[in-house]
Motif scaffolding. Sequence first.
Motif, PDB file in Angstrom:
ATOM      1  N   ALA A  20      -1.198  19.017  13.750  1.00  0.00           N
ATOM      2  CA  ALA A  20      -0.783  20.336  14.237  1.00  0.00           C
ATOM      3  C   ALA A  20       0.437  20.253  15.137  1.00  0.00           C
ATOM      4  O   ALA A  20       1.110  21.261  15.370  1.00  0.00           O
ATOM      5  CB  ALA A  20      -1.937  21.003  14.988  1.00  0.00           C
ATOM      6  N   ARG A  21       0.726  19.065  15.651  1.00  0.00           N
ATOM      7  CA  ARG A  21       1.848  18.884  16.574  1.00  0.00           C
ATOM      8  C   ARG A  21       2.721  17.736  16.080  1.00  0.00           C
ATOM      9  O   ARG A  21       2.234  16.630  15.834  1.00  0.00           O
ATOM     10  CB  ARG A  21       1.318  18.575  17.975  1.00  0.00           C
ATOM     11  N   ILE A  22       3.995  18.001  15.923  1.00  0.00           N
ATOM     12  CA  ILE A  22       4.961  16.990  15.518  1.00  0.00           C
ATOM     13  C   ILE A  22       6.033  16.916  16.593  1.00  0.00           C
ATOM     14  O   ILE A  22       6.775  17.878  16.810  1.00  0.00           O
ATOM     15  CB  ILE A  22       5.599  17.326  14.149  1.00  0.00           C
ATOM     16  N   ASP A  23       6.116  15.775  17.263  1.00  0.00           N
ATOM     17  CA  ASP A  23       7.097  15.593  18.329  1.00  0.00           C
ATOM     18  C   ASP A  23       8.305  14.842  17.793  1.00  0.00           C
ATOM     19  O   ASP A  23       8.176  13.751  17.222  1.00  0.00           O
ATOM     20  CB  ASP A  23       6.484  14.827  19.503  1.00  0.00           C
ATOM     21  N   LEU A  24       9.475  15.424  18.003  1.00  0.00           N
ATOM     22  CA  LEU A  24      10.732  14.810  17.599  1.00  0.00           C
ATOM     23  C   LEU A  24      11.555  14.493  18.848  1.00  0.00           C
ATOM     24  O   LEU A  24      11.570  15.286  19.802  1.00  0.00           O
ATOM     25  CB  LEU A  24      11.533  15.739  16.688  1.00  0.00           C
TER      26      LEU A  24
ATOM     27  N   TRP B 266       0.847  -1.180   0.000  1.00  0.00           N
ATOM     28  CA  TRP B 266       0.000   0.000   0.000  1.00  0.00           C
ATOM     29  C   TRP B 266       0.887   1.236   0.000  1.00  0.00           C
ATOM     30  O   TRP B 266       2.105   1.145   0.162  1.00  0.00           O
ATOM     31  CB  TRP B 266      -0.966  -0.003   1.196  1.00  0.00           C
ATOM     32  N   THR B 267       0.275   2.388  -0.223  1.00  0.00           N
ATOM     33  CA  THR B 267       0.998   3.653  -0.246  1.00  0.00           C
ATOM     34  C   THR B 267       0.350   4.608   0.745  1.00  0.00           C
ATOM     35  O   THR B 267      -0.874   4.691   0.816  1.00  0.00           O
ATOM     36  CB  THR B 267       0.987   4.274  -1.655  1.00  0.00           C
ATOM     37  N   VAL B 268       1.181   5.291   1.503  1.00  0.00           N
ATOM     38  CA  VAL B 268       0.689   6.239   2.499  1.00  0.00           C
ATOM     39  C   VAL B 268       0.911   7.666   1.998  1.00  0.00           C
ATOM     40  O   VAL B 268       2.030   8.037   1.621  1.00  0.00           O
ATOM     41  CB  VAL B 268       1.400   6.062   3.853  1.00  0.00           C
ATOM     42  N   ARG B 269      -0.168   8.440   1.965  1.00  0.00           N
ATOM     43  CA  ARG B 269      -0.050   9.863   1.642  1.00  0.00           C
ATOM     44  C   ARG B 269       0.065  10.632   2.956  1.00  0.00           C
ATOM     45  O   ARG B 269      -0.876  10.641   3.756  1.00  0.00           O
ATOM     46  CB  ARG B 269      -1.270  10.353   0.855  1.00  0.00           C
ATOM     47  N   PRO B 270       1.200  11.276   3.188  1.00  0.00           N
ATOM     48  CA  PRO B 270       1.400  11.938   4.472  1.00  0.00           C
ATOM     49  C   PRO B 270       0.596  13.224   4.580  1.00  0.00           C
ATOM     50  O   PRO B 270       0.312  13.881   3.579  1.00  0.00           O
ATOM     51  CB  PRO B 270       2.901  12.227   4.487  1.00  0.00           C
ATOM     52  N   LEU B 271       0.221  13.572   5.792  1.00  0.00           N
ATOM     53  CA  LEU B 271      -0.305  14.907   6.052  1.00  0.00           C
ATOM     54  C   LEU B 271       0.846  15.893   6.058  1.00  0.00           C
ATOM     55  O   LEU B 271       0.820  16.914   5.380  1.00  0.00           O
ATOM     56  CB  LEU B 271      -1.038  14.931   7.392  1.00  0.00           C
ATOM     57  N   VAL B 272       1.856  15.565   6.862  1.00  0.00           N
ATOM     58  CA  VAL B 272       3.103  16.330   6.894  1.00  0.00           C
ATOM     59  C   VAL B 272       4.234  15.315   6.955  1.00  0.00           C
ATOM     60  O   VAL B 272       4.289  14.504   7.886  1.00  0.00           O
ATOM     61  CB  VAL B 272       3.175  17.270   8.108  1.00  0.00           C
ATOM     62  N   ALA B 273       5.114  15.342   5.976  1.00  0.00           N
ATOM     63  CA  ALA B 273       6.255  14.434   5.943  1.00  0.00           C
ATOM     64  C   ALA B 273       7.440  15.089   6.645  1.00  0.00           C
ATOM     65  O   ALA B 273       7.699  16.285   6.465  1.00  0.00           O
ATOM     66  CB  ALA B 273       6.622  14.084   4.505  1.00  0.00           C
ATOM     67  N   VAL B 274       8.140  14.303   7.429  1.00  0.00           N
ATOM     68  CA  VAL B 274       9.291  14.786   8.187  1.00  0.00           C
ATOM     69  C   VAL B 274      10.509  13.967   7.777  1.00  0.00           C
ATOM     70  O   VAL B 274      10.577  12.768   8.046  1.00  0.00           O
ATOM     71  CB  VAL B 274       9.045  14.667   9.705  1.00  0.00           C
ATOM     72  N   ASP B 275      11.458  14.609   7.116  1.00  0.00           N
ATOM     73  CA  ASP B 275      12.640  13.911   6.605  1.00  0.00           C
ATOM     74  C   ASP B 275      13.911  14.516   7.175  1.00  0.00           C
ATOM     75  O   ASP B 275      14.030  15.742   7.316  1.00  0.00           O
ATOM     76  CB  ASP B 275      12.705  14.001   5.078  1.00  0.00           C
ATOM     77  N   SER B 276      14.859  13.660   7.484  1.00  0.00           N
ATOM     78  CA  SER B 276      16.193  14.113   7.874  1.00  0.00           C
ATOM     79  C   SER B 276      17.034  14.245   6.607  1.00  0.00           C
ATOM     80  O   SER B 276      17.087  13.327   5.794  1.00  0.00           O
ATOM     81  CB  SER B 276      16.832  13.105   8.831  1.00  0.00           C
ATOM     82  N   LEU B 277      17.676  15.388   6.418  1.00  0.00           N
ATOM     83  CA  LEU B 277      18.483  15.607   5.213  1.00  0.00           C
ATOM     84  C   LEU B 277      19.917  15.151   5.469  1.00  0.00           C
ATOM     85  O   LEU B 277      20.554  15.604   6.423  1.00  0.00           O
ATOM     86  CB  LEU B 277      18.474  17.084   4.820  1.00  0.00           C
ATOM     87  N   PRO B 278      20.443  14.252   4.636  1.00  0.00           N
ATOM     88  CA  PRO B 278      21.839  13.830   4.783  1.00  0.00           C
ATOM     89  C   PRO B 278      22.777  15.019   4.633  1.00  0.00           C
ATOM     90  O   PRO B 278      22.462  16.001   3.951  1.00  0.00           O
ATOM     91  CB  PRO B 278      22.026  12.830   3.642  1.00  0.00           C
TER      92      PRO B 278
ATOM     93  N   ILE C  53      11.621  10.500   9.746  1.00  0.00           N
ATOM     94  CA  ILE C  53      12.537  10.385  10.884  1.00  0.00           C
ATOM     95  C   ILE C  53      12.025  11.268  12.021  1.00  0.00           C
ATOM     96  O   ILE C  53      11.916  12.490  11.878  1.00  0.00           O
ATOM     97  CB  ILE C  53      13.971  10.800  10.493  1.00  0.00           C
ATOM     98  N   TYR C  54      11.729  10.622  13.137  1.00  0.00           N
ATOM     99  CA  TYR C  54      11.220  11.338  14.311  1.00  0.00           C
ATOM    100  C   TYR C  54      12.144  11.161  15.515  1.00  0.00           C
ATOM    101  O   TYR C  54      11.840  11.665  16.598  1.00  0.00           O
ATOM    102  CB  TYR C  54       9.809  10.848  14.650  1.00  0.00           C
TER     103      TYR C  54
END
Length: 270
Positions: free
Chosen positions: A245-249, A126-138, A156-157
Amino acid sequence: MPFLSSCWSRSAAAGLFMAAASIPAAALDNANCAGPEAAPLCRETEPFVADLTVRNPHDVAAKVERLDSSCTCTKREIAEKFLLPKGATTLHITVDNANRSGPREIGVTIFFTDPTLEPIEAKCWWTVRPLVAVDSLPVDQRDTLKRPEKRAWHDIYRYVAHERPDEPQRLRKRIRVSSPPEETPPGGLAVLGIESTSAIWQFTSTRQNDGSWLVAGSAKPELSPLPIGEFEDTVTIRTNQPAKARIDLRFETAIDPKAGSTPRDPLAGP
């Protein structure tokens, strides 16, 4: 027993899963669809839920001993544990899609009590469409407008750092925050603020030309050298996406004079 899912097919018309409908039922034994190209689409807020037809391929009856999954996030339940020769039953699968994005794949192995019988291998795509994608940049990625090519850097959280106290300039992270067009709030995605009580990290956010945001973490400038010790921090990114609305890292930081002489987390980055 037809395959059922709570997600939408990419080629669906009026929300109907047409890709699977065009395939003979037998071709869908032990799988939710014909392959990744026919994978249904889920929003990040929706779990992936599927009822698969799994079939005993053997000419003898078999009793299910256990189910193993390639992902611990998978909830699985089989309707019947005793299968007649060539008989079928339903395998129910649920996977939480929170904080995930892009193509997903899991395998479920059905073992029998008779060890001489080959287990059944079931697959789900399956494929997930994110609401907000959080990526770590190399560290070697200069173009901050694109998601990293390698999926290991997506979603990456948790961020790990292991640095020397006399090298505060090396304590840094770059995080790309973005929404696909279907999930972008009116007026564009916005980072409304970053909340952190970290003793060593500071954070800034910058809107980029493509509508994504670059969140940069670095050592507080007044700290030189950095204090020796281990630090665990929760950093919260506030956005205008109502459903996220809240993204915890999670930041796990070790400031150690011997940093560099021990193996690093592969996602740590400099």
